[in-house]
Scaffold this active site. Structure first.
Site, PDB file in Angstrom:
ATOM      1  N   ARG A 128       2.501   7.861   9.284  1.00 37.04           N
ATOM      2  CA  ARG A 128       2.321   9.263   8.900  1.00 37.04           C
ATOM      3  C   ARG A 128       1.181   9.935   9.672  1.00 37.04           C
ATOM      4  O   ARG A 128       1.305  11.084  10.096  1.00 37.04           O
ATOM      5  CB  ARG A 128       2.026   9.296   7.393  1.00 37.04           C
ATOM      6  CG  ARG A 128       2.199  10.614   6.719  1.00 37.04           C
ATOM      7  CD  ARG A 128       2.055  10.429   5.217  1.00 37.04           C
ATOM      8  NE  ARG A 128       3.265   9.891   4.633  1.00 37.04           N
ATOM      9  CZ  ARG A 128       4.138  10.599   3.913  1.00 37.04           C
ATOM     10  NH1 ARG A 128       3.919  11.872   3.711  1.00 37.04           N
ATOM     11  NH2 ARG A 128       5.200  10.038   3.407  1.00 37.04           N
TER      12      ARG A 128
ATOM     13  N   GLU B  34      -0.324  -8.923  -1.216  1.00 36.42           N
ATOM     14  CA  GLU B  34      -0.899  -8.385   0.014  1.00 36.42           C
ATOM     15  C   GLU B  34      -2.158  -7.582  -0.321  1.00 36.42           C
ATOM     16  O   GLU B  34      -2.346  -6.444   0.098  1.00 36.42           O
ATOM     17  CB  GLU B  34       0.100  -7.507   0.786  1.00 36.42           C
ATOM     18  CG  GLU B  34      -0.267  -7.323   2.241  1.00 36.42           C
ATOM     19  CD  GLU B  34       0.755  -6.492   3.010  1.00 36.42           C
ATOM     20  OE1 GLU B  34       0.839  -5.270   2.812  1.00 36.42           O
ATOM     21  OE2 GLU B  34       1.493  -7.080   3.821  1.00 36.42           O
TER      22      GLU B  34
ATOM     23  N   HIS C 250       6.240   4.927  13.222  1.00 38.37           N
ATOM     24  CA  HIS C 250       6.572   5.751  12.049  1.00 38.37           C
ATOM     25  C   HIS C 250       5.355   6.261  11.302  1.00 38.37           C
ATOM     26  O   HIS C 250       5.474   7.129  10.448  1.00 38.37           O
ATOM     27  CB  HIS C 250       7.425   4.942  11.051  1.00 38.37           C
ATOM     28  CG  HIS C 250       6.638   3.889  10.315  1.00 38.37           C
ATOM     29  ND1 HIS C 250       5.916   4.168   9.193  1.00 38.37           N
ATOM     30  CD2 HIS C 250       6.427   2.583  10.562  1.00 38.37           C
ATOM     31  CE1 HIS C 250       5.323   3.065   8.767  1.00 38.37           C
ATOM     32  NE2 HIS C 250       5.597   2.098   9.596  1.00 38.37           N
TER      33      HIS C 250
ATOM     34  N   ASP D 138       0.802  -1.231   0.000  1.00 38.43           N
ATOM     35  CA  ASP D 138       0.000   0.000   0.000  1.00 38.43           C
ATOM     36  C   ASP D 138       0.830   1.275   0.000  1.00 38.43           C
ATOM     37  O   ASP D 138       0.372   2.324   0.418  1.00 38.43           O
ATOM     38  CB  ASP D 138      -0.916  -0.015   1.228  1.00 38.43           C
ATOM     39  CG  ASP D 138      -0.141  -0.249   2.519  1.00 38.43           C
ATOM     40  OD1 ASP D 138       1.083  -0.006   2.523  1.00 38.43           O
ATOM     41  OD2 ASP D 138      -0.761  -0.671   3.521  1.00 38.43           O
TER      42      ASP D 138
ATOM     43  N   GLU E 267      -2.231   5.032   2.933  1.00 41.67           N
ATOM     44  CA  GLU E 267      -2.175   3.622   2.551  1.00 41.67           C
ATOM     45  C   GLU E 267      -3.538   3.018   2.190  1.00 41.67           C
ATOM     46  O   GLU E 267      -3.628   2.174   1.298  1.00 41.67           O
ATOM     47  CB  GLU E 267      -1.516   2.799   3.662  1.00 41.67           C
ATOM     48  CG  GLU E 267      -0.023   3.031   3.827  1.00 41.67           C
ATOM     49  CD  GLU E 267       0.319   4.266   4.658  1.00 41.67           C
ATOM     50  OE1 GLU E 267      -0.602   4.930   5.182  1.00 41.67           O
ATOM     51  OE2 GLU E 267       1.520   4.581   4.772  1.00 41.67           O
TER      52      GLU E 267
ATOM     53  N   HIS F 206      12.959   4.738  12.855  1.00 42.95           N
ATOM     54  CA  HIS F 206      12.828   5.089  11.427  1.00 42.95           C
ATOM     55  C   HIS F 206      13.645   6.345  11.144  1.00 42.95           C
ATOM     56  O   HIS F 206      13.758   7.219  12.009  1.00 42.95           O
ATOM     57  CB  HIS F 206      11.345   5.338  11.160  1.00 42.95           C
ATOM     58  CG  HIS F 206      10.944   5.368   9.715  1.00 42.95           C
ATOM     59  ND1 HIS F 206      11.295   6.384   8.869  1.00 42.95           N
ATOM     60  CD2 HIS F 206      10.203   4.511   8.979  1.00 42.95           C
ATOM     61  CE1 HIS F 206      10.782   6.161   7.664  1.00 42.95           C
ATOM     62  NE2 HIS F 206      10.117   5.021   7.701  1.00 42.95           N
TER      63      HIS F 206
HETATM   64  C1  UD1 Z   1       6.588   4.759   3.764  1.00 40.41           C
HETATM   65  C2  UD1 Z   1       5.196   4.319   3.307  1.00 40.41           C
HETATM   66  C3  UD1 Z   1       4.471   3.630   4.435  1.00 40.41           C
HETATM   67  C4  UD1 Z   1       5.305   2.513   5.035  1.00 40.41           C
HETATM   68  C5  UD1 Z   1       6.677   3.045   5.404  1.00 40.41           C
HETATM   69  C6  UD1 Z   1       7.557   1.918   5.874  1.00 40.41           C
HETATM   70  C7  UD1 Z   1       4.103   5.787   1.676  1.00 40.41           C
HETATM   71  C8  UD1 Z   1       3.233   6.953   1.477  1.00 40.41           C
HETATM   72  N1  UD1 Z   1       4.407   5.488   2.939  1.00 40.41           N
HETATM   73  O1  UD1 Z   1       6.398   5.733   4.780  1.00 40.41           O
HETATM   74  O2  UD1 Z   1       3.257   3.066   3.937  1.00 40.41           O
HETATM   75  O3  UD1 Z   1       4.649   2.010   6.165  1.00 40.41           O
HETATM   76  O4  UD1 Z   1       7.297   3.644   4.258  1.00 40.41           O
HETATM   77  O5  UD1 Z   1       8.680   2.371   6.559  1.00 40.41           O
HETATM   78  O6  UD1 Z   1       4.504   5.137   0.727  1.00 40.41           O
HETATM   79  N2  UD1 Z   1      14.015   8.341   5.084  1.00 40.41           N
HETATM   80  C9  UD1 Z   1      15.400   8.303   5.022  1.00 40.41           C
HETATM   81  N3  UD1 Z   1      15.986   7.134   4.580  1.00 40.41           N
HETATM   82  C10 UD1 Z   1      15.288   6.036   4.226  1.00 40.41           C
HETATM   83  C11 UD1 Z   1      13.881   6.090   4.312  1.00 40.41           C
HETATM   84  C12 UD1 Z   1      13.258   7.253   4.724  1.00 40.41           C
HETATM   85  O7  UD1 Z   1      16.066   9.263   5.324  1.00 40.41           O
HETATM   86  O8  UD1 Z   1      15.874   5.012   3.845  1.00 40.41           O
HETATM   87  C13 UD1 Z   1      13.344   9.593   5.552  1.00 40.41           C
HETATM   88  C14 UD1 Z   1      13.344  10.722   4.496  1.00 40.41           C
HETATM   89  O9  UD1 Z   1      13.441  11.937   5.140  1.00 40.41           O
HETATM   90  C15 UD1 Z   1      11.938  10.572   3.883  1.00 40.41           C
HETATM   91  C16 UD1 Z   1      11.149  10.199   5.128  1.00 40.41           C
HETATM   92  O10 UD1 Z   1      11.991   9.328   5.863  1.00 40.41           O
HETATM   93  O11 UD1 Z   1      11.485  11.744   3.296  1.00 40.41           O
HETATM   94  C17 UD1 Z   1       9.828   9.558   4.845  1.00 40.41           C
HETATM   95  O12 UD1 Z   1       9.936   8.510   3.893  1.00 40.41           O
HETATM   96  P1  UD1 Z   1       8.649   8.124   2.992  1.00 40.41           P
HETATM   97  O13 UD1 Z   1       8.977   6.960   2.153  1.00 40.41           O
HETATM   98  O14 UD1 Z   1       8.114   9.329   2.318  1.00 40.41           O
HETATM   99  O15 UD1 Z   1       7.555   7.758   4.061  1.00 40.41           O
HETATM  100  P2  UD1 Z   1       7.565   6.706   5.231  1.00 40.41           P
HETATM  101  O16 UD1 Z   1       7.035   7.386   6.447  1.00 40.41           O
HETATM  102  O17 UD1 Z   1       8.851   5.991   5.299  1.00 40.41           O
HETATM  103  N1  UDP Z   2      12.029  -3.765  10.493  1.00 41.81           N
HETATM  104  C1  UDP Z   2      13.404  -3.870  10.285  1.00 41.81           C
HETATM  105  N2  UDP Z   2      14.250  -3.061  11.022  1.00 41.81           N
HETATM  106  C2  UDP Z   2      13.794  -2.189  11.942  1.00 41.81           C
HETATM  107  C3  UDP Z   2      12.388  -2.066  12.139  1.00 41.81           C
HETATM  108  C4  UDP Z   2      11.539  -2.865  11.395  1.00 41.81           C
HETATM  109  O1  UDP Z   2      13.854  -4.659   9.469  1.00 41.81           O
HETATM  110  O2  UDP Z   2      14.606  -1.500  12.568  1.00 41.81           O
HETATM  111  C5  UDP Z   2      11.126  -4.592   9.689  1.00 41.81           C
HETATM  112  C6  UDP Z   2      10.050  -5.349  10.429  1.00 41.81           C
HETATM  113  O3  UDP Z   2      10.506  -6.625  10.837  1.00 41.81           O
HETATM  114  C7  UDP Z   2       8.931  -5.450   9.404  1.00 41.81           C
HETATM  115  C8  UDP Z   2       9.139  -4.220   8.529  1.00 41.81           C
HETATM  116  O4  UDP Z   2      10.425  -3.711   8.842  1.00 41.81           O
HETATM  117  O5  UDP Z   2       9.054  -6.586   8.569  1.00 41.81           O
HETATM  118  C9  UDP Z   2       8.087  -3.208   8.818  1.00 41.81           C
HETATM  119  O6  UDP Z   2       8.431  -1.988   8.234  1.00 41.81           O
HETATM  120  P1  UDP Z   2       7.772  -0.630   8.670  1.00 41.81           P
HETATM  121  O7  UDP Z   2       7.323  -0.734  10.072  1.00 41.81           O
HETATM  122  O8  UDP Z   2       8.745   0.426   8.303  1.00 41.81           O
HETATM  123  O9  UDP Z   2       6.530  -0.512   7.666  1.00 41.81           O
HETATM  124  P2  UDP Z   2       5.028  -1.056   7.690  1.00 41.81           P
HETATM  125  O10 UDP Z   2       5.055  -2.525   7.849  1.00 41.81           O
HETATM  126  O11 UDP Z   2       4.312  -0.351   8.791  1.00 41.81           O
HETATM  127  O12 UDP Z   2       4.506  -0.619   6.368  1.00 41.81           O
END
Ligand code: UD1
Ligand code: UDP
Length: 399
Positions: free
Chosen positions: A213, A120, A211, A98, A134, A244
């Site tokens: 949003r 999924e 984490h 999602d 999502e 995160h």
């Molecule tokens: C995204 C997904 C969410 C998922 C989550 C898993 C969308 C809209 N959201 O949210 O569904 O649950 O990933 O973690 O697709 N950042 C870094 N390095 C990284 C990753 C992220 O610095 O490797 C920081 C950046 O500032 C980035 C922010 O995190 O802008 C947010 O990342 P983003 O992918 O936009 O949203 P998530 O909250 O990670």
């Molecule tokens: N996870 C990981 N390292 C971490 C925290 C989570 O590998 O430090 C894994 C966790 O086991 C799960 C996945 O990340 O499989 C979940 O990711 P996240 O919570 O970022 O996203 P969501 O599942 O809420 O979309």
């Protein structure tokens, strides 16, 4: 028979974990040629997973930029995928879950007339704004998909209720359980010395992740306060937060919990270390989707910091509880679990409503059938809820 080309598109940590077993299975299938495209929506957190599972992307759109808007992200992904489709000419595209990468991948493939497989599929909270964005993303992906890989019977039921034809749905189990079982069998050592110390101390351990949003802002402040209060109340327990990278999370959590000796904040852990941490934990506090699925299969009670969920199976089975994001509620429920053995034991039963470790094989077989080069496997049916349980589950996801 000529192999058909499957293009797997993904961009974030949870997608990477959940598609890794599918990619591994597809790469050993003689009927399929598997090509991998990452969007780079996440960067470090995506690369960390690919490295662990030995996945080397064939294409990398490298769209990562700190704090970019969802609209810019979607636009860059869709634009970039056109070039990938030109070069690779896939017979089918698979997207997972999602996220923005998933929905953008589905739209881009659909516009090019390429069939979309949605892994999924069928998770619903029935609140378009929670989780945001999502819920909208997965509904949009369902509209565009030709084949829906539903983790559970409950997810299939949601899709049937929306008019998706039964023959286009396959109940596979969630591939996160494949990834979990594969990873836990490895001999894993923590790289952070503070986690080595936590491990060797034998003290009780609680793992926390946050984490979402829709929890950013005042709810994140409330979560941070709850963590600080709980940690101060039970100083003999260690609390580990692999945090995160999102600054919207870090900037609110870190200041609120600094100075507490029994709270360890780490960078995001690689998946192997994180699953080890889960397996050592007594209780898990999270707003993550994937963690809600993994912890029950390890017999760990999970408190979910959300007011609704698209994953009611764990609640029906008794190992997951929704606690919302209010400080007092989180503190009360956590202290109950840590202080009352009966309350803890009633939730600490290992259950596997989300999968049996064979979801990736079922997914690949269903894709081969879609492409007329193979046959479906038997569906995941070890979580076989009664109609009454399905109705209860449906009631539970409403706020
Ligand atoms: C995204 C997904 C969410 C998922 C989550 C898993 C969308 C809209 N959201 O949210 O569904 O649950 O990933 O973690 O697709 N950042 C870094 N390095 C990284 C990753 C992220 O610095 O490797 C920081 C950046 O500032 C980035 C922010 O995190 O802008 C947010 O990342 P983003 O992918 O936009 O949203 P998530 O909250 O990670
Ligand atoms: N996870 C990981 N390292 C971490 C925290 C989570 O590998 O430090 C894994 C966790 O086991 C799960 C996945 O990340 O499989 C979940 O990711 P996240 O919570 O970022 O996203 P969501 O599942 O809420 O979309």
């Amino acid at each position: 028979m000529e192999a058909k080309k499957l293009l797997v598109i993904f961009g974030t940590r949870p997608e990477a974990i959940k598609v890794a077993p599918i990619i591994q299975a597809a790469k050993t299938s003689p009927q399929l040629e598997c090509v991998v495209a990452v969007t780079g929506q996440h960067r470090e957190m995506l690369d960390q997973v690919n490295t662990l599972f030995g996945i080397v992307p064939d294409f990398d759109l490298d769209v990562f930029a700190k704090d970019q808007s969802l609209n810019r992200l979607v636009a860059r992904i869709i634009d970039g995928l056109d070039g990938v489709f030109d070069e690779c000419a896939p017979d089918v595209v698979l997207v997972q879950g999602d996220t923005t990468s998933a929905v953008a991948g589905a739209i881009a493939a659909f516009y090019r007339g390429i069939p979309v497989v949605h892994a999924e599929a069928g998770l619903r909270s029935y609140n378009l704004f929670s989780p945001f964005p999502e819920e909208a993303n997965r509904k949009l992906a369902s509209q565009l998909a030709t084949l829906h890989l539903a983790p559970t019977m409950f997810n299939k039921r949601n899709l049937l209720n929306e008019g998706v034809s039964e023959q286009n749905i396959v109940v596979t189990g969630n591939t996160v359980i494949d990834a979990l079982l594969q990873t836990l069998s490895d001999d894993i050592s923590f790289s952070d010395p503070r986690l080595l110390e936590v491990e060797s101390s034998g003290r009780r351990l609680v793992t926390i992740t946050t984490h979402r949003r829709e929890n950013h802002g005042s709810r994140m402040t409330s979560i941070a306060r709850a963590i600080a209060e709980i940690a101060a109340t039970v100083p003999e327990t260690d609390f580990v937060l692999p945090l995160h990278w999102n600054p919207a999370v870090r900037d609110q959590i870190i200041p609120a919990i600094s100075g507490l000796d029994n709270v360890v904040v780490t960078d995001p852990l690689n998946y192997a270390e994180f699953t080890k941490l889960l397996s050592l934990s007594s209780v898990v506090l999270t707003d993550s989707g994937g963690v809600q699925e993994e912890a029950p299969s390890l017999g760990k009670p999970v408190l979910v910091m959300r007011s609704n969920t698209e994953r009611p199976e764990g609640i029906v089975a008794g190992s997951v509880k929704l606690v919302g994001t209010a400080t007092d509620d989180i503190v009360r429920e956590m202290l109950l679990l840590l202080g009352d053995q009966a309350a803890f034991e009633s939730m600490a039963t290992a259950i596997n409503p989300y999968g049996d470790g064979k979801a990736s094989l079922r997914s690949v077989a269903a894709i081969a059938e879609l492409l007329h080069v193979g046959e479906r496997a038997e569906e995941f049916n070890s979580w076989n809820p009664s109609e009454e349980q399905l109705v209860r589950a449906a009631q539970m996801i409403q706020e």
